[in-house]
Design a protein around this motif. Structure first.
Motif, PDB file in Angstrom:
ATOM      1  N   ARG A 229       0.967  -1.108   0.009  1.00 55.42           N
ATOM      2  CA  ARG A 229       0.084   0.023  -0.084  1.00 55.42           C
ATOM      3  C   ARG A 229       0.892   1.126  -0.041  1.00 55.42           C
ATOM      4  NH1 ARG A 229      -3.608   0.736   4.174  1.00 55.42           N
ATOM      5  NH2 ARG A 229      -5.220   1.567   2.865  1.00 55.42           N
ATOM      6  N   VAL A 230       0.568   1.946  -0.969  1.00 56.06           N
ATOM      7  CA  VAL A 230       1.483   3.214  -1.086  1.00 56.06           C
ATOM      8  C   VAL A 230       0.549   4.481  -0.605  1.00 56.06           C
ATOM      9  CG1 VAL A 230       2.932   4.677  -2.543  1.00 56.06           C
ATOM     10  CG2 VAL A 230       2.911   2.024  -2.878  1.00 56.06           C
ATOM     11  N   ARG A 231       0.994   5.436   0.013  1.00 57.32           N
ATOM     12  CA  ARG A 231       0.171   6.650   0.220  1.00 57.32           C
ATOM     13  C   ARG A 231       1.049   7.887  -0.133  1.00 57.32           C
ATOM     14  NH1 ARG A 231      -1.231  10.401   4.991  1.00 57.32           N
ATOM     15  NH2 ARG A 231      -3.387  10.840   4.521  1.00 57.32           N
ATOM     16  N   THR A 270      -4.071   7.059  -6.919  1.00 60.55           N
ATOM     17  CA  THR A 270      -4.270   7.281  -5.507  1.00 60.55           C
ATOM     18  C   THR A 270      -5.707   7.589  -5.247  1.00 60.55           C
ATOM     19  OG1 THR A 270      -3.612   9.445  -5.855  1.00 60.55           O
ATOM     20  CG2 THR A 270      -1.863   7.596  -4.828  1.00 60.55           C
ATOM     21  N   TRP A 275      -4.320   6.643  -1.063  1.00 59.80           N
ATOM     22  CA  TRP A 275      -3.701   5.525  -1.076  1.00 59.80           C
ATOM     23  C   TRP A 275      -3.868   4.796  -2.492  1.00 59.80           C
ATOM     24  CZ3 TRP A 275      -0.994   3.289   2.795  1.00 59.80           C
ATOM     25  CH2 TRP A 275      -1.322   3.762   4.082  1.00 59.80           C
ATOM     26  N   GLU A 277      -3.401   0.702  -3.715  1.00 57.75           N
ATOM     27  CA  GLU A 277      -2.772  -0.602  -3.420  1.00 57.75           C
ATOM     28  C   GLU A 277      -2.390  -1.499  -4.654  1.00 57.75           C
ATOM     29  OE1 GLU A 277      -4.859  -4.424  -0.504  1.00 57.75           O
ATOM     30  OE2 GLU A 277      -5.395  -2.311  -0.153  1.00 57.75           O
ATOM     31  N   GLU A 313       3.493  -1.190   3.816  1.00 56.20           N
ATOM     32  CA  GLU A 313       2.997   0.539   3.674  1.00 56.20           C
ATOM     33  C   GLU A 313       4.007   1.274   3.477  1.00 56.20           C
ATOM     34  OE1 GLU A 313       0.240   1.682   6.528  1.00 56.20           O
ATOM     35  OE2 GLU A 313      -1.280   0.197   6.083  1.00 56.20           O
ATOM     36  N   GLN A 314       4.132   2.228   2.453  1.00 57.46           N
ATOM     37  CA  GLN A 314       5.036   2.955   2.056  1.00 57.46           C
ATOM     38  C   GLN A 314       4.720   4.473   1.778  1.00 57.46           C
ATOM     39  OE1 GLN A 314       8.213   2.160   1.682  1.00 57.46           O
ATOM     40  NE2 GLN A 314       8.587   4.769   1.734  1.00 57.46           N
ATOM     41  N   GLU A 315       5.123   5.349   2.269  1.00 56.40           N
ATOM     42  CA  GLU A 315       4.576   6.742   2.079  1.00 56.40           C
ATOM     43  C   GLU A 315       5.579   7.686   1.155  1.00 56.40           C
ATOM     44  OE1 GLU A 315       2.733   9.609   5.310  1.00 56.40           O
ATOM     45  OE2 GLU A 315       4.780  10.462   5.008  1.00 56.40           O
TER      46      GLU A 315
END
Length: 376
Positions: A229-231, A270, A275, A277, A313-315
């Protein structure tokens, strides 16, 4: 009246092309400055190809897609119930790609002027089939199986076919070109985990020898895929919506991955909370994430590793764009030039020392005002 005008072109020799979906191209060269008009002659009538696509084994008509690429533009059509198609083209000796489910793709070069309708006969190729089970021996229902095969020796053309595992654990992939092929699983929450499908040379456990008109059996054992999951947020930590997120591996395994990773496996966007995914990620391998947004600089993150049972998870934080003011002046008089189109170009070098350029603002140019000023 068929006239055209180009303004503001520097002195020198230029080539001029005329192309479109209803004309062949006319090619001419012109040396500037020039007083008399340049005349180009195009051929309208010969730019339509008629053809028919049939199954090579039965001569039955085939539902197929016919595509040609000219001057960076794709022209595409589909066959009718009798397998017939009609397509405009824009080059003197066009090349067409013909594709149909369950049959071999075919590339057709049309030399000179085609006489009558073109007949395209698609072969059936081979079939790769088998069973896919998880580590506990249960059917991996919903898993996506890929069959990837390199075409030719240029290293750029690949055939990628895929199929989905049914509730009994069976899969079948038709229309595979004869020869050695790579078979692996990625999708539906499963992945090939016990060996790396993208290593060089390809692991023997994942290779099959496809034979024309025959079925080749390859059973596979898979594990759980990772989830990423990338935010995406801005410099102040606020979510960024509609950012495009691309997932890819290191360059050493880029070839097969680039072809196989399509749709929801490789690209995402996003949502309102920032987000995006990726539900099926090859576990325990390094990945690269690239984020692109129209009004912010692009961002790349390297070395992201996701475990097989992990939801990682990666921001990604996007900086604000820098702005530049550009003034456009007439080279002869020094006076401001209003209405000039100004666009920033970013020049980069890859790890292979290949230089390329791209618009810094994703294709949105600025125009100079009455004082010749433009804001980028």
């Amino acid at each position: 009246q068929g006239r055209f005008v180009f303004d503001g072109m520097p002195s020198g020799t230029w080539s001029v092309d005329v192309h479109g979906v209803r004309t062949r191209f006319g090619l001419g060269s012109v040396t500037l400055p020039r007083e008399e008009p340049l005349e180009l002659v195009v051929d309208r009538d010969a730019a339509v190809l008629h053809g028919r696509v049939v199954d090579a084994a039965s001569d039955e008509p085939v539902s197929a897609t016919v595509t040609t690429l000219a001057f960076g533009l794709f022209h595409r059509t589909t066959t009718d119930a009798d397998g017939r198609f009609r397509l405009h083209y824009a080059t003197a000796e066009p090349r067409f790609e013909v594709q149909a489910d369950g049959l071999l793709d075919q590339s057709v070069q049309v030399p000179g002027e085609p006489e009558g309708a073109l007949l395209v006969r698609l072969g059936r190729g081979g079939t790769v089939t088998g069973r896919v089970r998880d580590g506990g021996g249960e059917p991996a229902s919903g898993a996506r199986v890929f069959c990837a095969r390199q075409l030719g020796d240029d290293g750029w053309r690949y055939q990628i076919r895929s199929g989905v595992v049914d509730e009994r654990g069976h899969y079948a992939i038709d229309g595979v070109d004869p020869g050695a092929a790579l078979v692996f699983v990625l999708g539906g929450g499963y992945a090939t985990t016990h060996v790396n499908p993208f290593s060089v040379p390809v692991p023997p456990a994942l290779t099959v020898d496809v034979r024309e008109g025959d079925s080749t059996v390859r059973d596979l054992t898979v594990g759980a895929a990772g989830r990423l999951r990338v935010r995406v947020v801005d410099a102040e930590g606020r979510p960024v919506r509609y950012a495009e997120v691309e997932l890819s591996p290191p360059e050493s395994v880029y070839d097969f991955w680039t072809q196989a990773y399509a749709g929801d496996l490789r690209f995402g966007e996003t949502n309102a909370d920032g987000w995006c995914e990726f539900p099926s990620v090859l576990p325990d391998r390094e990945h690269r994430v690239e984020v692109r947004c129209a009004d912010r600089p692009h961002e790349r993150l390297h070395g992201i590793v996701v475990g097989s049972t992990e939801v990682a998870e990666q921001e990604v934080r996007l900086a604000a764009l820098r702005r530049a003011r550009v003034r456009v002046l007439d080279g002869a008089t020094g006076s401001p030039v209003p209405g000039a189109r100004v666009q920033g170009i970013l020049v980069r070098k890859t790890s292979h020392n290949v230089t390329f350029s791209e618009p810094t603002d994703k294709g949105y140019p600025s125009h100079s005002d009455a004082d010749g000023m433009a804001l980028l």
